[in-house]
Enzyme design. Structure first.
Site, PDB file in Angstrom:
ATOM      1  N   ARG A  64      32.579  -7.612  15.044  1.00 10.93           N
ATOM      2  CA  ARG A  64      32.082  -8.583  16.018  1.00 10.93           C
ATOM      3  C   ARG A  64      33.153  -9.403  16.733  1.00 10.93           C
ATOM      4  O   ARG A  64      32.888  -9.990  17.767  1.00 10.93           O
ATOM      5  CB  ARG A  64      31.078  -9.536  15.350  1.00 10.93           C
ATOM      6  CG  ARG A  64      29.727  -8.873  15.200  1.00 10.93           C
ATOM      7  CD  ARG A  64      28.649  -9.860  14.953  1.00 10.93           C
ATOM      8  NE  ARG A  64      28.878 -10.522  13.688  1.00 10.93           N
ATOM      9  CZ  ARG A  64      28.047 -11.415  13.156  1.00 10.93           C
ATOM     10  NH1 ARG A  64      26.949 -11.748  13.791  1.00 10.93           N
ATOM     11  NH2 ARG A  64      28.311 -11.968  12.009  1.00 10.93           N
ATOM     12  N   TYR A  94      17.666  -9.850  -0.989  1.00 14.47           N
ATOM     13  CA  TYR A  94      17.136  -9.691   0.381  1.00 14.47           C
ATOM     14  C   TYR A  94      15.740  -9.069   0.349  1.00 14.47           C
ATOM     15  O   TYR A  94      14.867  -9.425   1.138  1.00 14.47           O
ATOM     16  CB  TYR A  94      18.075  -8.837   1.231  1.00 14.47           C
ATOM     17  CG  TYR A  94      19.350  -9.562   1.619  1.00 14.47           C
ATOM     18  CD1 TYR A  94      19.381 -10.403   2.732  1.00 14.47           C
ATOM     19  CD2 TYR A  94      20.512  -9.438   0.880  1.00 14.47           C
ATOM     20  CE1 TYR A  94      20.539 -11.089   3.084  1.00 14.47           C
ATOM     21  CE2 TYR A  94      21.673 -10.113   1.221  1.00 14.47           C
ATOM     22  CZ  TYR A  94      21.679 -10.945   2.318  1.00 14.47           C
ATOM     23  OH  TYR A  94      22.814 -11.634   2.657  1.00 14.47           O
ATOM     24  N   ARG A 117      32.792  -7.574   5.648  1.00  6.85           N
ATOM     25  CA  ARG A 117      31.750  -7.184   6.596  1.00  6.85           C
ATOM     26  C   ARG A 117      31.901  -7.798   7.985  1.00  6.85           C
ATOM     27  O   ARG A 117      32.560  -8.788   8.176  1.00  6.85           O
ATOM     28  CB  ARG A 117      30.379  -7.505   6.021  1.00  6.85           C
ATOM     29  CG  ARG A 117      29.841  -8.857   6.386  1.00  6.85           C
ATOM     30  CD  ARG A 117      28.459  -9.034   5.817  1.00  6.85           C
ATOM     31  NE  ARG A 117      28.332 -10.363   5.288  1.00  6.85           N
ATOM     32  CZ  ARG A 117      27.853 -11.367   5.996  1.00  6.85           C
ATOM     33  NH1 ARG A 117      27.490 -11.195   7.223  1.00  6.85           N
ATOM     34  NH2 ARG A 117      27.760 -12.553   5.466  1.00  6.85           N
ATOM     35  N   ASP A 152      25.438  -0.945   6.822  1.00  8.61           N
ATOM     36  CA  ASP A 152      25.086  -2.245   6.245  1.00  8.61           C
ATOM     37  C   ASP A 152      24.460  -2.024   4.876  1.00  8.61           C
ATOM     38  O   ASP A 152      23.877  -0.964   4.630  1.00  8.61           O
ATOM     39  CB  ASP A 152      24.100  -3.006   7.142  1.00  8.61           C
ATOM     40  CG  ASP A 152      24.030  -4.476   6.728  1.00  8.61           C
ATOM     41  OD1 ASP A 152      24.891  -5.249   7.182  1.00  8.61           O
ATOM     42  OD2 ASP A 152      23.160  -4.835   5.918  1.00  8.61           O
ATOM     43  N   ARG A 197      28.038  -2.394  21.456  1.00  7.54           N
ATOM     44  CA  ARG A 197      26.771  -2.832  20.867  1.00  7.54           C
ATOM     45  C   ARG A 197      25.754  -3.229  21.950  1.00  7.54           C
ATOM     46  O   ARG A 197      24.554  -3.057  21.774  1.00  7.54           O
ATOM     47  CB  ARG A 197      26.999  -4.009  19.901  1.00  7.54           C
ATOM     48  CG  ARG A 197      27.514  -3.595  18.535  1.00  7.54           C
ATOM     49  CD  ARG A 197      26.425  -2.961  17.672  1.00  7.54           C
ATOM     50  NE  ARG A 197      25.406  -3.931  17.308  1.00  7.54           N
ATOM     51  CZ  ARG A 197      24.140  -3.894  17.692  1.00  7.54           C
ATOM     52  NH1 ARG A 197      23.711  -2.921  18.460  1.00  7.54           N
ATOM     53  NH2 ARG A 197      23.281  -4.800  17.308  1.00  7.54           N
TER      54      ARG A 197
END
Ligand code: CP3
Length: 324
Positions: A6, A128, A2, A52, A15
């Protein structure tokens, strides 16, 4: 793994113009572009859909947002009745933007690049949903499972159903392989691990296979140690993603004899670069690359990773040859 984007300036630049993270995931044009960015630069063999694992709780009607510097924040489920409020009906419509991203990618990606769809595994997603975000010890979610296994099972079953449906939808839109991320599998004792992680993974794998027998699935039961062997024997996946701590010769002898393996360079060795990165990469290739193997990291890439280190890695992996 994941957060592929970035570490790339082109991701950060895009972004900065696209608003909040969840909206970005659900805007097909942008999500497809982000998926393509690392492929243009490095021509990896496979592209992982940009999305995600928390898109699913969002589609189930839970509030989900991503806060800068804090990570995901969810309106936590606090009691059994909250499970019944989750909106299972109409799920396909709410996931439609993800399917649209997959469809675009199938046209936009080079033909030889495998498109990998994914979802979170039920336990990791449930953690989560109950903790309301990331957690150090998962005390609230685990205590729920121990104190009220009946309602916890209801949540896991709901996630098994919806995750299988979600993955089948991704295949029907064009995904060619699937990955199931159980990032927090490693926090359970064995019986609970079987009930909340292994059984759900096996059921999801079987349901997707019944609909699409030829699409392979990789499961990532991060942190399960010697139980990687049990996952290889019992979960039904074609591949297992090894976390960084799994010893290579053990994985070769006990896991790779049963399924393909993926992994497991320490993301921090890649961040560090230089001789250590080269030596770690060689150690992995020399131990695992002669049998069914997908080179990858053992967990997500860190945003501070210099893109040149990734270039060096790709060149080393492509140059590897089995000893004659
Ligand atoms: O690599 C990719 O970009 C593919 C898409 C992908 C993302 N998340 C994008 C993302 C995938 C496959 C994931 C999986 C995911 N998401 C997992 C399972 C795998 C793992 O690494 O353990 C988990 C646990 C999540 C939940 C999640 N998403 C967290 C905890 C966070 C915040 C982390 C942090 O350090 O800020 C995210 C955010 C997230 N997901 C980002 C990306 C690119 C970063 C968003 C940004 O800052 O732009």
């Amino acid at each position: 793994m994941r957060q592929a984007g970035r570490y790339l300036p082109e991701y950060r630049e895009l972004r900065a113009r696209t608003g909040d993270f969840l909206t970005t995931c659900l805007t097909p044009e942008v999500a497809a572009e982000i998926t393509l960015q690392p492929i243009r630069r490095f021509a990896f063999d496979a592209a992982i859909l940009f999305s995600d694992i928390l898109v699913l709780p969002h589609a189930l009607g839970q509030s989900v947002r991503f806060e800068e510097g804090r990570g995901p924040v969810l309106g936590a489920l606090t009691r059994a009745a909250d499970i019944d409020d989750l909106a299972v009906r109409g799920l396909v419509d709410r996931l439609a933007p993800v399917y649209e991203t997959v469809r675009r990618l199938r046209t936009d990606l080079p033909a030889q690049t495998t498109l990998v769809g994914f979802a979170g595994a039920p336990w990791t997603v449930a953690s989560y949903m109950i903790e309301g975000g990331s957690s150090k010890d998962f005390a609230t979610a685990k205590a729920w499972a121990y104190q009220d296994p009946v309602s916890f099972q209801r949540l896991i079953d709901l996630l098994v159903d919806t995750t299988a449906e979600y993955l089948i939808g991704q295949v029907e839109a064009g995904a060619e392989a699937l990955q199931l991320f159980d990032s927090w599998a490693g926090v359970w004792p064995e019986p609970a691990l079987r009930r909340w992680c292994l059984d759900p993974a096996r059921t999801i794998r079987a349901r997707v296979r019944a609909a699409h027998p030829d699409v392979p699935m990789i499961v990532f039961p991060r942190g399960v140690g010697v139980l990687y062997e049990t996952f290889a024997e019992e979960c039904g996946a074609e591949g297992l993603s090894l976390d960084t701590t799994v010893p290579l010769s053990w994985a070769r002898d006990r896991v790779q004899t049963k399924v393909a393996v993926q992994g497991n360079l320490d993301p921090i060795a890649l961040l560090a670069g230089g001789d250590a990165q080269r030596a770690e990469t060689a150690r992995i290739l020399d131990t695992l690359a002669a049998k069914p193997f997908i080179f990858n990291l053992g967990h997500g890439i860190l945003p501070q990773t210099p893109p040149e280190h990734v270039r060096t890695l790709v060149d080393q992996v492509r140059a590897w040859r089995a000893p004659a």
